[in-house]
Structures are given as structure tokens and as C-alpha cells.
Design a protein around this motif. Structure first.
Motif, PDB file in Angstrom:
ATOM      1  N   GLY A   1       0.794  -1.220   0.000  1.00  0.00           N
ATOM      2  CA  GLY A   1       0.000   0.000   0.000  1.00  0.00           C
ATOM      3  C   GLY A   1       0.828   1.272   0.000  1.00  0.00           C
ATOM      4  O   GLY A   1       0.430   2.286  -0.565  1.00  0.00           O
TER       5      GLY A   1
ATOM      6  N   PHE B   1      -2.856  -3.888   3.552  1.00  0.00           N
ATOM      7  CA  PHE B   1      -3.003  -2.992   2.402  1.00  0.00           C
ATOM      8  C   PHE B   1      -4.114  -1.979   2.669  1.00  0.00           C
ATOM      9  O   PHE B   1      -3.965  -0.784   2.401  1.00  0.00           O
ATOM     10  CB  PHE B   1      -3.306  -3.815   1.154  1.00  0.00           C
TER      11      PHE B   1
ATOM     12  N   THR C   1      -3.758   2.137   2.616  1.00  0.00           N
ATOM     13  CA  THR C   1      -4.342   2.865   1.482  1.00  0.00           C
ATOM     14  C   THR C   1      -5.620   3.607   1.817  1.00  0.00           C
ATOM     15  O   THR C   1      -5.876   4.669   1.262  1.00  0.00           O
ATOM     16  CB  THR C   1      -4.616   1.926   0.292  1.00  0.00           C
TER      17      THR C   1
END
Length: 196
Positions: free
Chosen positions: A44, A151, A155
């Protein structure tokens, strides 16, 4: 500095959530919680354009490493030579895919994908190579869940700063104008052609 702290804290919370889910749902996630959260965090955090390329590269590396385990179980001898051949084939194929994709699927994300399944499954495989068909799907799904949460933490939840074009541009999006000779060129500049 604050962004790094917030991102790290989000990852820490998600690593704890992964372990909590493991206990609550009866999943075997504890041994891959930190591995998955860390690798998902890397996936990410590292900028790449197109954004889908790093995810696709991750999955290519993941699948190729899984196929490497299948080769070891079915064809290769259970020895150092067999492991060496499997490792060579996996890394070489990840490199070929990155090259053929012209940088859209970066080499680094393919290697992260390969590392995730190897980190989650190698010890299980070593203890029972003949159980590949029954044991590897469980290892794959648990580490993918942990990577996905890592991730997600980097993100969606961590604040994203404005990245510069040079930080996020893939090799196809860098300026094509010739650069003057620079003693501080990086290996990335040389391999992507930005130094020409």
C-alpha cells in the motif's frame, strides 16, 4: 513524520485485529499476522502507476510461488537442489512478467507476493510436502487476508500526502528527454532507462 506515525499505528491496529479475528473465527492467522500486515503495508505504501499494477504484480508473484511449491511437491526432489531450482524458476518468471509488462507490473510487487506465500507456507510444507493439496489453500487464504488488511490500513485509513510525479510515475511515464551525466544515478534509473 506524522503520516508515518499514523500509518504505523493503523498497521499495528490491523495486526492486532488479524489476531483477534483468528481467535474469534477459529482461523489460523496468528503466525502470519505480522508478516501479512507488514507486506500489505509495503504494497500500500510504495507508489506505482498504474495503481492496479502493483496489485497485479503481487498476485502474479503469489501464484508463481504457489506453483513453485506444487513443482517441489510433484516433480522436484526434496533436497537443496530441488529448492534451488524452484526458487530460480519463481524469481526468473516474476522478472520475465515484470519485463514483458513494461513496468506496469513492477518486479518489487511480484517479489512481495512470492515472499508472502513462502513466509506463510514454507514451514508447513517442509513438515508435510505430501499434504500440499490440503494444506496450501489454507496458508494462501490466511496470508492473503492478512495482506489485504495491511493494504487496507495503508491505502484507505492512513492519510495520503501529495506525491510528486517523479515519485509515482512508472517507467513509461517518466520524461523521455536525455538527462545529463549524473554520478548519483540509482540502479532504478539505469534499469528503467531514465538515465539515457
Amino acid at each position: 513524520m506524522v503520516r508515518s506515525l499514523v500509518t504505523g499505528l493503523c498497521l499495528a491496529v490491523f495486526a492486532a485485529v488479524i489476531i483477534g479475528l483468528s481467535n474469534t473465527l477459529g482461523l489460523d492467522l496468528e503466525h502470519v499476522a505480522l508478516l501479512g500486515a507488514a507486506l500489505g503495508g509495503v504494497l500500500g505504501l510504495v507508489p506505482h502507476r498504474p495503481a492496479w499494477g502493483k496489485l497485479a504484480g503481487f498476485f502474479v508473484g503469489f501464484v508463481l510461488a504457489w506453483v513453485g511449491f506444487a513443482l517441489r511437491a510433484a516433480v522436484l526432489p526434496d533436497s537443496s537442489a530441488g529448492r534451488a531450482v524452484a526458487a530460480f524458476v519463481v524469481v526468473a518468471l516474476v522478472a520475465v512478467v515484470a519485463t514483458v509488462s513494461d513496468g506496469r507490473l513492477p518486479l518489487w510487487s511480484g517479489l512481495v507476493g512470492a515472499a508472502s506465500i513462502v513466509g506463510a507456507y514454507e514451514s508447513v510444507y517442509t513438515n508435510a510436502p505430501s499434504q500440499f493439496l490440503s494444506e496450501s489453500p489454507a496458508a494462501a487464504t490466511t496470508v492473503l487476508l492478512a495482506v489485504g488488511l495491511g493494504f487496507l490500513a495503508t491505502t484507505l485509513l492512513a492519510p495520503q500526502g501529495a506525491a510528486t510525479g517523479a515519485d509515482t510515475a512508472g517507467p513509461r511515464h517518466r520524461a523521455a528527454s536525455p538527462a545529463p551525466a549524473d554520478p548519483d544515478l540509482t540502479l532504478d534509473d539505469l534499469t528503467t532507462g531514465a538515465a539515457q
